[in-house]
Design a protein around this motif. Structure first.
Motif, PDB file in Angstrom:
ATOM      1  N   ASN A 156      40.633  55.912  42.932  1.00  0.00           N
ATOM      2  CA  ASN A 156      40.695  54.517  43.345  1.00  0.00           C
ATOM      3  C   ASN A 156      40.079  54.324  44.721  1.00  0.00           C
ATOM      4  O   ASN A 156      40.051  55.221  45.557  1.00  0.00           O
TER       5      ASN A 156
ATOM      6  N   SER B  13      39.093  47.273  47.042  1.00  0.00           N
ATOM      7  CA  SER B  13      38.194  46.281  46.454  1.00  0.00           C
ATOM      8  C   SER B  13      37.472  45.465  47.532  1.00  0.00           C
ATOM      9  O   SER B  13      37.973  45.292  48.644  1.00  0.00           O
TER      10      SER B  13
ATOM     11  N   ARG C  35      38.666  49.634  36.379  1.00  0.00           N
ATOM     12  CA  ARG C  35      39.916  48.942  36.077  1.00  0.00           C
ATOM     13  C   ARG C  35      40.397  48.142  37.283  1.00  0.00           C
ATOM     14  O   ARG C  35      40.625  48.695  38.361  1.00  0.00           O
ATOM     15  N   ASN C  36      40.558  46.835  37.051  1.00  0.00           N
ATOM     16  CA  ASN C  36      40.924  45.932  38.133  1.00  0.00           C
ATOM     17  C   ASN C  36      42.003  44.959  37.653  1.00  0.00           C
ATOM     18  O   ASN C  36      42.000  43.789  37.997  1.00  0.00           O
ATOM     19  N   ASP C  37      42.956  45.496  36.859  1.00  0.00           N
ATOM     20  CA  ASP C  37      43.896  44.619  36.148  1.00  0.00           C
ATOM     21  C   ASP C  37      45.352  44.868  36.501  1.00  0.00           C
ATOM     22  O   ASP C  37      46.249  44.437  35.778  1.00  0.00           O
TER      23      ASP C  37
ATOM     24  N   TYR D 101      40.558  48.982  43.058  1.00  0.00           N
ATOM     25  CA  TYR D 101      40.235  49.200  41.648  1.00  0.00           C
ATOM     26  C   TYR D 101      40.209  50.696  41.379  1.00  0.00           C
ATOM     27  O   TYR D 101      40.017  51.510  42.288  1.00  0.00           O
TER      28      TYR D 101
END
Length: 212
Positions: free
Chosen positions: A162, A165, A198-200, A206
């Motif tokens: 990770n 962002s 993945r940014n959820d 992210y």
């Protein structure tokens, strides 16, 4: 590459000295957010297009800190996974070995020395690239690229990591806010075209799942 990245290690050791074996001791502000990160990291197997044919995949926790990921795994449905940890800090590795004497922990700098590490299915690098501390963006980017290039071949299936962002209202100078397109260009050109961004999961970062 200068050894400036060791300043990051020293920062985490200072956190450990100040806050002890806790989420604050590895500089995660909130425990619930740290647990979210552990869950997302372990999903690297869930999203693998060709997962290994085993109910107990092997995992290397690269930059394991106080091995809180291992604690999380034992509390969740990952007790059977084969876990090993690695960290640059002797202080953290000593703590990990005291907590989990049956687990394997490595201490060393893979950019400076050859370590005898057993092959694993997956590698997770949680928090390794989120803080740049005194490094410039260019220095941190170079360090990230070098480390990813070194570590990715060590995983049989894939890895998760990770970064902070760029899609935020404001940025902290000591954090590593990496544009997705900059990272995607490097991954595609140098490592693999098979990755998921993945940014959820609700945090200002992210996670990338990178597969062979």
């Amino acid at each position: 590459m200068p050894n400036d990245y060791r300043d990051i290690v020293q920062h985490y050791e200072q956190c450990l000295a100040q806050h002890g074996d806790s989420h604050l001791g590895v500089d995660w502000p909130k425990k619930e957010d740290a647990d979210t990160r552990y869950r997302v990291m372990l999903d690297v197997a869930k999203f693998d297009p060709a997962p290994p044919d085993t109910a107990a995949p092997s995992l290397l926790d690269f930059g394991c800190g106080a091995a809180h990921l291992r604690s999380y795994m034992l509390q969740q449905d990952f007790q059977d996974w084969k876990y090993a940890g690695l960290d640059l800090s002797e202080k953290f590795v000593t703590l990990c070995r005291q907590k989990f004497p049956k687990a394997t922990f490595y201490c060393g700098d893979v950019l400076q020395e050859e370590l005898s590490i057993q092959p694993v299915d997956y590698i997770v690098m949680n928090g390794v690239f989120t803080e740049k501390r005194s490094l410039t963006f260019e220095e941190m980017l170079s360090y990230t690229q070098q480390l990813l290039s070194k570590v990715f071949p060590m995983a049989r299936r894939g890895m998760a990591f990770n970064v902070m962002s760029k899609q935020v209202d404001w940025e902290r100078e000591d954090l590593f806010h990496l544009p997705i397109d900059t990272l995607a260009h490097f991954l595609t050109k140098e490592l693999s075209r098979h990755f998921i961004v993945r940014n959820d999961y609700g945090l200002y970062e992210y996670t990338v799942y990178l597969y062979h």
